[in-house]
Design a protein around this motif. Structure first.
Motif, short mmCIF file in Angstrom:
data_model
loop_
_atom_site.label_atom_id
_atom_site.label_comp_id
_atom_site.label_asym_id
_atom_site.label_seq_id
_atom_site.Cartn_x
_atom_site.Cartn_y
_atom_site.Cartn_z
N LEU A 206 0.82 -1.21 0.00
CA LEU A 206 0.00 0.00 0.00
C LEU A 206 0.86 1.26 0.00
O LEU A 206 0.55 2.23 -0.71
CB LEU A 206 -0.96 -0.01 1.20
N PHE A 207 1.94 1.26 0.77
CA PHE A 207 2.85 2.40 0.75
C PHE A 207 3.48 2.56 -0.64
O PHE A 207 3.66 3.68 -1.12
CB PHE A 207 3.94 2.25 1.82
N ALA A 208 3.80 1.46 -1.28
CA ALA A 208 4.38 1.53 -2.62
C ALA A 208 3.37 2.05 -3.63
O ALA A 208 3.74 2.79 -4.56
CB ALA A 208 4.90 0.16 -3.04
N ILE A 209 2.10 1.72 -3.47
CA ILE A 209 1.06 2.25 -4.35
C ILE A 209 0.93 3.76 -4.17
O ILE A 209 0.78 4.51 -5.15
CB ILE A 209 -0.28 1.53 -4.11
N ILE A 210 0.99 4.22 -2.93
CA ILE A 210 0.95 5.66 -2.66
C ILE A 210 2.14 6.34 -3.35
O ILE A 210 1.99 7.37 -4.01
CB ILE A 210 0.95 5.93 -1.14
N GLU A 211 3.32 5.75 -3.20
CA GLU A 211 4.52 6.30 -3.85
C GLU A 211 4.38 6.29 -5.37
O GLU A 211 4.80 7.22 -6.05
CB GLU A 211 5.75 5.49 -3.44
N LEU A 212 3.80 5.22 -5.91
CA LEU A 212 3.59 5.12 -7.35
C LEU A 212 2.67 6.23 -7.84
O LEU A 212 2.93 6.86 -8.88
CB LEU A 212 3.03 3.74 -7.70
N ALA A 213 1.62 6.50 -7.10
CA ALA A 213 0.68 7.55 -7.48
C ALA A 213 1.33 8.93 -7.43
O ALA A 213 1.20 9.73 -8.38
CB ALA A 213 -0.55 7.51 -6.57
N ILE A 214 2.03 9.22 -6.35
CA ILE A 214 2.66 10.54 -6.21
C ILE A 214 3.75 10.73 -7.27
O ILE A 214 3.78 11.77 -7.95
CB ILE A 214 3.24 10.73 -4.80
N SER A 215 4.63 9.75 -7.40
CA SER A 215 5.72 9.90 -8.37
C SER A 215 5.19 9.91 -9.80
O SER A 215 5.71 10.64 -10.65
CB SER A 215 6.78 8.80 -8.18
N GLY A 216 4.17 9.12 -10.10
CA GLY A 216 3.58 9.13 -11.43
C GLY A 216 2.97 10.49 -11.76
O GLY A 216 3.12 11.00 -12.87
N TRP A 217 2.29 11.07 -10.77
CA TRP A 217 1.70 12.39 -10.98
C TRP A 217 2.80 13.44 -11.21
O TRP A 217 2.69 14.26 -12.12
CB TRP A 217 0.85 12.77 -9.77
N LEU A 218 3.85 13.38 -10.40
CA LEU A 218 4.94 14.34 -10.56
C LEU A 218 5.66 14.17 -11.90
O LEU A 218 5.97 15.17 -12.57
CB LEU A 218 5.95 14.20 -9.40
N VAL A 219 5.90 12.95 -12.30
CA VAL A 219 6.55 12.71 -13.60
C VAL A 219 5.68 13.25 -14.73
O VAL A 219 6.17 13.88 -15.67
CB VAL A 219 6.87 11.20 -13.79
N ALA A 220 4.38 13.02 -14.64
CA ALA A 220 3.47 13.54 -15.67
C ALA A 220 3.51 15.07 -15.71
O ALA A 220 3.55 15.66 -16.80
CB ALA A 220 2.04 13.05 -15.41
N ARG A 221 3.50 15.70 -14.55
CA ARG A 221 3.59 17.17 -14.49
C ARG A 221 4.91 17.68 -15.04
O ARG A 221 4.95 18.63 -15.82
CB ARG A 221 3.43 17.66 -13.05
N PHE A 222 6.01 17.04 -14.63
CA PHE A 222 7.31 17.47 -15.12
C PHE A 222 7.44 17.28 -16.62
O PHE A 222 8.02 18.11 -17.32
CB PHE A 222 8.43 16.70 -14.41
N ASN A 223 6.89 16.19 -17.15
CA ASN A 223 6.97 15.93 -18.59
C ASN A 223 6.12 16.91 -19.39
O ASN A 223 6.52 17.32 -20.48
CB ASN A 223 6.54 14.49 -18.91
N SER A 224 4.95 17.27 -18.88
CA SER A 224 4.07 18.14 -19.66
C SER A 224 4.40 19.62 -19.49
O SER A 224 4.25 20.38 -20.44
CB SER A 224 2.61 17.87 -19.30
N HIS A 225 4.86 20.02 -18.32
CA HIS A 225 5.10 21.45 -18.07
C HIS A 225 6.58 21.83 -18.02
O HIS A 225 6.90 23.02 -18.03
CB HIS A 225 4.42 21.88 -16.76
N HIS A 226 7.46 20.87 -17.91
CA HIS A 226 8.91 21.12 -17.81
C HIS A 226 9.23 22.14 -16.71
O HIS A 226 10.09 23.00 -16.88
CB HIS A 226 9.48 21.59 -19.15
#
Length: 168
Positions: free
Chosen positions: A20-40
């Motif tokens: 469950l902690f890894a799923i939380i980390e996956l969600a947060i890091s996935g969201w951040l990667v998506a933001r960084f990729n789209s907005h630089h």
């Protein structure tokens, strides 16, 4: 209830919490990667790359933890669910989480104070990623220690590290 009973009941519960902690980390890091990729709009290339590494480490954990729980339940006395295989998996995962948490913590200077620091974008999310990363590493440290003790017990029983986590 003996040690074997505790391990039989605690193993799936502990790994579910870790998962469950890894799923939380996956969600947060996935969201951040998506933001960084789209907005630089990342602070530095180091921050961007370390968040991507967190995405990999959390995906690794989300993928392999259920596999080891299933092996523990279904193949309890086989080599794939032995003390050695658990120690190897835990050690590799422990190192991955340690490097991810330490690297991201270092890249932001040891932690962020979101109320005073306007320099970092997504300050709360990066702080949460770091905090959950260290919590996950602590959980893995505990699991590694307990599994090492179970391995010592298996050696004393004469089964070696290839023996099962719990006595047959």
């Amino acid at each position: 209830m003996g040690v074997d009973g505790i391990v039989k009941k605690g193993y799936p519960i502990f790994y579910t919490i870790l998962w469950l902690f890894a799923i939380i980390e996956l969600a947060i890091s996935g969201w951040l990667v998506a933001r960084f990729n789209s907005h630089h709009n990342y602070h530095s290339l180091g921050e961007r790359d370390r968040v991507r590494y967190f995405l990999f480490v959390s995906a690794w954990t989300v993928l392999f933890v259920p596999l080891f729980v299933l092996l523990f339940i279904l193949a309890r006395n086989s080599a794939v669910s032995s003390v050695l295989s658990n120690l190897l998996f835990l050690f590799v995962t422990w190192v991955l989480w340690l490097t991810a948490s330490a690297a991201l913590t270092e890249s932001v200077g040891g932690g962020l104070n979101c109320s005073t620091d306007n320099f970092f974008r997504y300050c709360g999310q990066v702080n949460a990623l770091i905090a959950f990363g260290w919590i996950t590493w602590i959980l893995l440290s505990f699991a590694l220690f307990v599994t090492l003790l179970l391995g010592i017990r298996a050696i004393k029983r004469g089964e070696g590290y290839k023996g099962p986590l719990v006595a047959a």
